[in-house]
Design an enzyme around this catalytic site. Structure first.
Site, PDB file in Angstrom:
ATOM      1  N   HIS A 132      11.161  27.676  -8.268  1.00 37.91           N
ATOM      2  CA  HIS A 132      10.234  26.573  -7.986  1.00 37.91           C
ATOM      3  C   HIS A 132      10.069  26.266  -6.509  1.00 37.91           C
ATOM      4  CE1 HIS A 132      13.946  24.341  -7.492  1.00 37.91           C
ATOM      5  NE2 HIS A 132      13.260  23.370  -6.915  1.00 37.91           N
TER       6      HIS A 132
HETATM    7  C1  UD1 Z   1      11.044  18.484  -5.817  1.00 37.02           C
HETATM    8  C2  UD1 Z   1      11.989  18.471  -4.614  1.00 37.02           C
HETATM    9  C3  UD1 Z   1      12.897  19.686  -4.675  1.00 37.02           C
HETATM   10  C4  UD1 Z   1      13.598  19.771  -6.010  1.00 37.02           C
HETATM   11  C5  UD1 Z   1      12.555  19.758  -7.126  1.00 37.02           C
HETATM   12  C6  UD1 Z   1      13.200  19.800  -8.484  1.00 37.02           C
HETATM   13  C7  UD1 Z   1      11.135  17.480  -2.532  1.00 37.02           C
HETATM   14  C8  UD1 Z   1      10.632  17.787  -1.194  1.00 37.02           C
HETATM   15  N1  UD1 Z   1      11.249  18.546  -3.368  1.00 37.02           N
HETATM   16  O1  UD1 Z   1      10.215  19.637  -5.694  1.00 37.02           O
HETATM   17  O2  UD1 Z   1      13.873  19.588  -3.646  1.00 37.02           O
HETATM   18  O3  UD1 Z   1      14.365  20.960  -6.062  1.00 37.02           O
HETATM   19  O4  UD1 Z   1      11.799  18.552  -7.008  1.00 37.02           O
HETATM   20  O5  UD1 Z   1      12.242  19.847  -9.494  1.00 37.02           O
HETATM   21  O6  UD1 Z   1      11.419  16.353  -2.837  1.00 37.02           O
HETATM   22  N2  UD1 Z   1       4.518  17.921 -10.927  1.00 37.02           N
HETATM   23  C9  UD1 Z   1       4.184  17.706 -12.233  1.00 37.02           C
HETATM   24  N3  UD1 Z   1       4.921  16.795 -12.947  1.00 37.02           N
HETATM   25  C10 UD1 Z   1       5.958  16.109 -12.407  1.00 37.02           C
HETATM   26  C11 UD1 Z   1       6.281  16.341 -11.066  1.00 37.02           C
HETATM   27  C12 UD1 Z   1       5.560  17.255 -10.343  1.00 37.02           C
HETATM   28  O7  UD1 Z   1       3.261  18.301 -12.758  1.00 37.02           O
HETATM   29  O8  UD1 Z   1       6.592  15.301 -13.119  1.00 37.02           O
HETATM   30  C13 UD1 Z   1       3.739  18.911 -10.160  1.00 37.02           C
HETATM   31  C14 UD1 Z   1       2.703  18.279  -9.257  1.00 37.02           C
HETATM   32  O9  UD1 Z   1       1.585  19.106  -9.232  1.00 37.02           O
HETATM   33  C15 UD1 Z   1       3.362  18.313  -7.899  1.00 37.02           C
HETATM   34  C16 UD1 Z   1       4.220  19.558  -7.975  1.00 37.02           C
HETATM   35  O10 UD1 Z   1       4.636  19.637  -9.340  1.00 37.02           O
HETATM   36  O11 UD1 Z   1       2.432  18.354  -6.855  1.00 37.02           O
HETATM   37  C17 UD1 Z   1       5.415  19.501  -7.091  1.00 37.02           C
HETATM   38  O12 UD1 Z   1       6.154  18.298  -7.301  1.00 37.02           O
HETATM   39  P1  UD1 Z   1       6.979  17.622  -6.080  1.00 37.02           P
HETATM   40  O13 UD1 Z   1       7.751  16.450  -6.567  1.00 37.02           O
HETATM   41  O14 UD1 Z   1       6.063  17.434  -4.929  1.00 37.02           O
HETATM   42  O15 UD1 Z   1       7.954  18.751  -5.649  1.00 37.02           O
HETATM   43  P2  UD1 Z   1       8.856  19.748  -6.488  1.00 37.02           P
HETATM   44  O16 UD1 Z   1       8.326  21.117  -6.273  1.00 37.02           O
HETATM   45  O17 UD1 Z   1       9.035  19.266  -7.900  1.00 37.02           O
END
Ligand code: UD1
Length: 379
Positions: A215
């Site tokens: 991820h």
């Molecule tokens: C975040 C953390 C990362 C951690 C990971 C675990 C930061 C910088 N990154 O990364 O360190 O390892 O979480 O999962 O804080 N999305 C959904 N549903 C959700 C959440 C996210 O669909 O419930 C999608 C959205 O399109 C979003 C993307 O996933 O833009 C990324 O989510 P984000 O929280 O920005 O970062 P992670 O890649 O999850």
């Protein structure tokens, strides 16, 4: 009380008030044992969820399985760029802290919610304690490394999981009185729930199988990096099933690049709840990952772990545990999988203080610092 800690708002014999901030999936396994340990000490607790992760299978199911109470506040910030997300958490969190007057705010791990809450506290002069402090990949292209560096600089108290973390903090000029080596809180949760996780495994699992998670933006955002990892693993599905619970970020990227594994034994799954995923790790022949927490969980379980990253902020999983950092060298990844399939995995052992008691040590440490009179009378 050490001079660097702000004076507590309560009297020494009042209940201590701790405010926890969590936001993303890996935070939930870390807050659970600290919350439980403090609950047995009659401490007042407030739980704030920033809403960084919001899908039920990225958040709510973890609260249910880990036995974490419903958050007192949900800031519902959702997704965005780093700046948007961090700023939204700060703006929504500030009034909550101002109103609730905690003795200290506990922040966890290295996600955007962690650094945003620490920054709010530092500006308000509210004490902040960082759980899982001191880890360093020395790679500032990782957003989490920036979050770790800033959070540790702002924290009044730094709870570390391993000795390397203490050394990193001392080298950055952090006073030794602020650092407390307590062990690994995520392993507390694993120790407590492993028997349940083993029960939660599906009956129809292929045997043997490998497990894959990816991820990190640096692995999944660019198809030129993502494709070789998947092609390498697809080759091995002629010999072994590979289960792949897919993070939402990765799912979007796979759709964008038209990835098709149909007909192979690479099995794409939705993100799994904690117990189901831990059960799968426990029985896997090997795990290929870019997660930080999974490097630690596999080390505890003694399961071979191949980390598809150029570095790790958790070097104890390599020096002591079963982890091998293969980088983005696909020949190396394939060679290590072949070694495992040939029955010659890297052996490992459990690091010190990964004993299921880190949450208890944090609770004791907080009471000693913020309510020494109560800590002494309880002991
Ligand atoms: C975040 C953390 C990362 C951690 C990971 C675990 C930061 C910088 N990154 O990364 O360190 O390892 O979480 O999962 O804080 N999305 C959904 N549903 C959700 C959440 C996210 O669909 O419930 C999608 C959205 O399109 C979003 C993307 O996933 O833009 C990324 O989510 P984000 O929280 O920005 O970062 P992670 O890649 O999850």
């Amino acid at each position: 009380m050490p001079a660097h800690l702000p004076q507590t708002p309560g009297l020494d014999t009042d209940r201590m008030h701790v405010l926890h901030v969590v936001g993303a999936r890996p935070n939930f396994m870390k807050v659970a044992p600290v919350y439980r340990a403090l609950a047995t000490r009659e401490v007042s607790q407030t739980l704030v969820h920033t809403g960084q992760h919001y899908d039920a299978n990225m958040s709510e199911v973890f609260f249910q399985q880990l036995g974490i109470p419903q958050p007192d506040e949900n800031l519902a910030v959702g997704s965005g760029t780093h700046a948007q997300q961090t700023a939204a958490i700060m703006a929504h969190f500030e009034p909550v802290v101002v109103q609730s007057h905690p003795d200290t705010v506990l922040v966890y791990g290295d996600v955007n919610s962690t650094v945003a809450a620490a920054l709010v506290c530092a500006k308000l002069g509210v004490s902040v304690a960082h759980v899982e402090a001191g880890l360093r990949s020395f790679d500032r292209t990782m957003p989490e490394e920036v979050n770790r560096l800033v959070t540790d600089q702002l924290s009044d108290l730094l709870f570390t999981p391993s000795e390397d973390a203490n050394q990193n903090l001392l080298q950055e000029g952090i006073a030794s009185e602020k650092i407390d080596l307590v062990g690994n809180v995520m392993i507390d949760t694993l120790v407590r729930l492993l028997p349940e996780a083993i029960q939660a495994r599906p009956f129809d699992l292929p045997q043997p199988y490998g497990l894959l998670t990816l991820h990190r933006p640096s692995n999944v955002d660019d198809p030129a990096t993502l494709q070789p990892v998947l092609s390498t693993l697809l080759e091995f599905t002629r010999e072994i099933d590979i289960l792949f619970p897919v993070h939402p970020r990765t799912r979007q990227r796979l759709q964008q690049c038209g990835f098709n594994q149909a007909g192979s034994k690479l099995r794409l799954l939705d993100p799994l709840p904690y117990l189901e995923f831990l059960g799968l790790q426990h029985s896997a022949l090997f795990v290929v990952t870019d997660s930080g927490g999974i490097q630690e969980e596999t080390t505890f379980l003694g399961v071979p772990c191949l980390t598809v990253r150029e570095n790790t902020e958790r070097p104890v999983t390599v020096s002591c545990g079963t982890n091998i950092v293969v980088g983005r060298d696909m020949n190396r990844l394939a060679a290590e999988i072949r070694r495992i399939l040939a029955g010659q995995p890297k052996p490992g052992k459990k690091p010190d203080l990964w004993d299921g008691m880190a949450g208890e040590r944090i609770a004791d440490s907080l009471l000693m610092r913020y309510r020494p009179a109560l800590a002494v009378s309880a002991s």
